[in-house]
Design a protein around this motif. Structure first.
Motif, PDB file in Angstrom:
ATOM      1  N   THR A 127       0.818  -1.212   0.000  1.00  0.00           N
ATOM      2  CA  THR A 127       0.000   0.000   0.000  1.00  0.00           C
ATOM      3  C   THR A 127       0.853   1.262   0.000  1.00  0.00           C
ATOM      4  OG1 THR A 127      -0.150  -0.094   2.430  1.00  0.00           O
ATOM      5  CG2 THR A 127      -1.940  -1.105   1.164  1.00  0.00           C
ATOM      6  N   VAL A 130       2.292   1.304  -4.430  1.00  0.00           N
ATOM      7  CA  VAL A 130       1.461   0.433  -5.256  1.00  0.00           C
ATOM      8  C   VAL A 130       2.052   0.219  -6.641  1.00  0.00           C
ATOM      9  CG1 VAL A 130      -0.845   0.065  -6.194  1.00  0.00           C
ATOM     10  CG2 VAL A 130      -0.576   1.223  -4.000  1.00  0.00           C
ATOM     11  N   THR A 131       2.574   1.264  -7.251  1.00  0.00           N
ATOM     12  CA  THR A 131       3.126   1.165  -8.606  1.00  0.00           C
ATOM     13  C   THR A 131       4.264   0.153  -8.673  1.00  0.00           C
ATOM     14  OG1 THR A 131       2.556   3.465  -9.116  1.00  0.00           O
ATOM     15  CG2 THR A 131       4.236   2.421 -10.484  1.00  0.00           C
ATOM     16  N   GLU A 156      -1.510   3.205 -14.087  1.00  0.00           N
ATOM     17  CA  GLU A 156      -2.300   4.145 -13.282  1.00  0.00           C
ATOM     18  C   GLU A 156      -3.788   3.789 -13.312  1.00  0.00           C
ATOM     19  OE1 GLU A 156      -0.002   4.970 -15.424  1.00  0.00           O
ATOM     20  OE2 GLU A 156       1.533   5.927 -14.161  1.00  0.00           O
ATOM     21  N   ILE A 159      -4.413   0.784 -11.045  1.00  0.00           N
ATOM     22  CA  ILE A 159      -4.365   1.205  -9.637  1.00  0.00           C
ATOM     23  C   ILE A 159      -5.648   1.910  -9.229  1.00  0.00           C
ATOM     24  CG2 ILE A 159      -3.221   2.765  -8.003  1.00  0.00           C
ATOM     25  CD1 ILE A 159      -0.599   2.172  -9.462  1.00  0.00           C
ATOM     26  N   GLU A 160      -6.171   2.742 -10.107  1.00  0.00           N
ATOM     27  CA  GLU A 160      -7.398   3.472  -9.817  1.00  0.00           C
ATOM     28  C   GLU A 160      -8.594   2.526  -9.736  1.00  0.00           C
ATOM     29  OE1 GLU A 160     -10.488   6.148  -9.264  1.00  0.00           O
ATOM     30  OE2 GLU A 160      -8.337   6.337  -8.892  1.00  0.00           O
ATOM     31  N   CYS A 162      -8.645  -0.650  -9.136  1.00  0.00           N
ATOM     32  CA  CYS A 162      -8.525  -1.647  -8.068  1.00  0.00           C
ATOM     33  C   CYS A 162      -8.254  -1.027  -6.699  1.00  0.00           C
ATOM     34  CB  CYS A 162      -7.406  -2.637  -8.402  1.00  0.00           C
ATOM     35  SG  CYS A 162      -7.688  -3.592  -9.906  1.00  0.00           S
ATOM     36  N   SER A 163      -8.348   0.267  -6.603  1.00  0.00           N
ATOM     37  CA  SER A 163      -8.084   0.936  -5.326  1.00  0.00           C
ATOM     38  C   SER A 163      -9.133   0.538  -4.294  1.00  0.00           C
ATOM     39  CB  SER A 163      -8.080   2.453  -5.506  1.00  0.00           C
ATOM     40  OG  SER A 163      -9.375   2.933  -5.817  1.00  0.00           O
ATOM     41  N   PHE A 164      -8.758   0.582  -3.042  1.00  0.00           N
ATOM     42  CA  PHE A 164      -9.682   0.219  -1.962  1.00  0.00           C
ATOM     43  C   PHE A 164     -10.903   1.133  -1.974  1.00  0.00           C
ATOM     44  CE2 PHE A 164     -11.373   0.245   2.315  1.00  0.00           C
ATOM     45  CZ  PHE A 164     -11.343  -1.102   2.679  1.00  0.00           C
ATOM     46  N   LYS A 165     -10.669   2.417  -2.171  1.00  0.00           N
ATOM     47  CA  LYS A 165     -11.758   3.385  -2.189  1.00  0.00           C
ATOM     48  C   LYS A 165     -12.752   3.081  -3.312  1.00  0.00           C
ATOM     49  CE  LYS A 165     -12.742   8.334  -2.622  1.00  0.00           C
ATOM     50  NZ  LYS A 165     -12.151   9.696  -2.804  1.00  0.00           N
ATOM     51  N   LYS A 166     -12.229   2.781  -4.485  1.00  0.00           N
ATOM     52  CA  LYS A 166     -13.081   2.484  -5.638  1.00  0.00           C
ATOM     53  C   LYS A 166     -13.881   1.208  -5.409  1.00  0.00           C
ATOM     54  CE  LYS A 166     -14.262   3.184 -10.028  1.00  0.00           C
ATOM     55  NZ  LYS A 166     -14.880   4.432 -10.537  1.00  0.00           N
TER      56      LYS A 166
END
Length: 234
Positions: A127, A130-131, A156, A159-160, A162-166
């Motif tokens: 975390t 991530v990249t 990018e 990552i967006e 699969c982000s936790f927030k998304k």
């Protein structure tokens, strides 16, 4: 839209948790599965095959807190008494999938002995960058990103998406249940490293720290001693 665990099913819940043995050949390749099993509990068809294993290790303090919230299914208020009782069980290795130290050390040792088969990752590191670790996973799976993909922002975008927030905001992860037992929303609580400081008192920190020192330091010593003996015999 599907829940993550429907796309990457658990061996113990989705596939072999039923009465009949599933026919995995019906699933299209590449096949992805999840599991909480100890490495030495995996069948030879996995442990001794050419399949790749990615193991994500979480800080035991965070893991303990996560287990409590998950098992309570977020339906009750987590009191200090509940946490302390859960810590006692956690420290004694009373867990559905065995002691946390056995689980972690098993995969860690395999990642040292067979680095091309087992990739050992730490959740906090992952975390934090991530990249870097996304590229590391892609390389481990023998499908690295090429310069065109990197230049077009593919990394990018992944990552967006699969982000936790998304993931947490998706309706499919807010409703429904996994295997008719766990509400999908309990799999997306905070997703941060270090949240344990908001729940552990000094006694709990001392308790788990002593367990980690006793179990891990001694186990690592035995592993290193075993490897030295093997080297001498060779």
């Amino acid at each position: 839209m599907s829940h993550a665990h429907d796309l990457v099913p658990f061996f113990e819940f989705h596939l072999y948790g039923k009465e009949q043995i599933p026919d995995l050949s019906n699933l299209p390749e590449p096949r992805l599965f999840s599991t909480h099993f100890l490495f030495h509990s995996l069948p030879d068809s996995i442990a001794k095959s050419k399949c790749k294993i990615i193991y994500i290790c979480r800080n035991p303090f965070d893991s303990c807190v996560s287990v409590v919230f998950h098992q309570c299914n977020c339906t009750i208020i987590i009191t200090q008494i509940i946490l302390e009782e859960a810590l006692e069980r956690y420290s004694e290795g009373i867990n559905e999938f065995g002691p946390f130290w056995t689980n972690i050390l098993g995969y860690w040792r395999e990642s040292i002995e067979t680095p091309n088969k087992v990739l050992f990752l730490k959740y906090g590191d992952l975390t934090g960058d991530v990249t870097f670790y996304l590229k590391r996973v892609a390389e481990f799976l023998n499908c690295p990103f090429n310069s065109e993909e990197e230049g077009n922002g593919v990394i990018e975008n992944i990552i967006e998406l699969c982000s936790f927030k998304k993931m947490k905001e998706l309706d499919v992860n807010k409703t429904g249940k996994m295997v008719g037992k766990y509400e999908n929303k309990v799999f997306f609580r905070k997703g941060v490293a270090g949240d344990w400081v908001n729940h552990f008192n000094p006694w709990m920190v001392e308790k788990l720290s002593s367990v980690i020192e006793e179990r891990w330091v001694w186990s690592i010593f035995l592993i290193s001693l075993s490897n030295t003996y093997i080297s001498i015999m060779a």
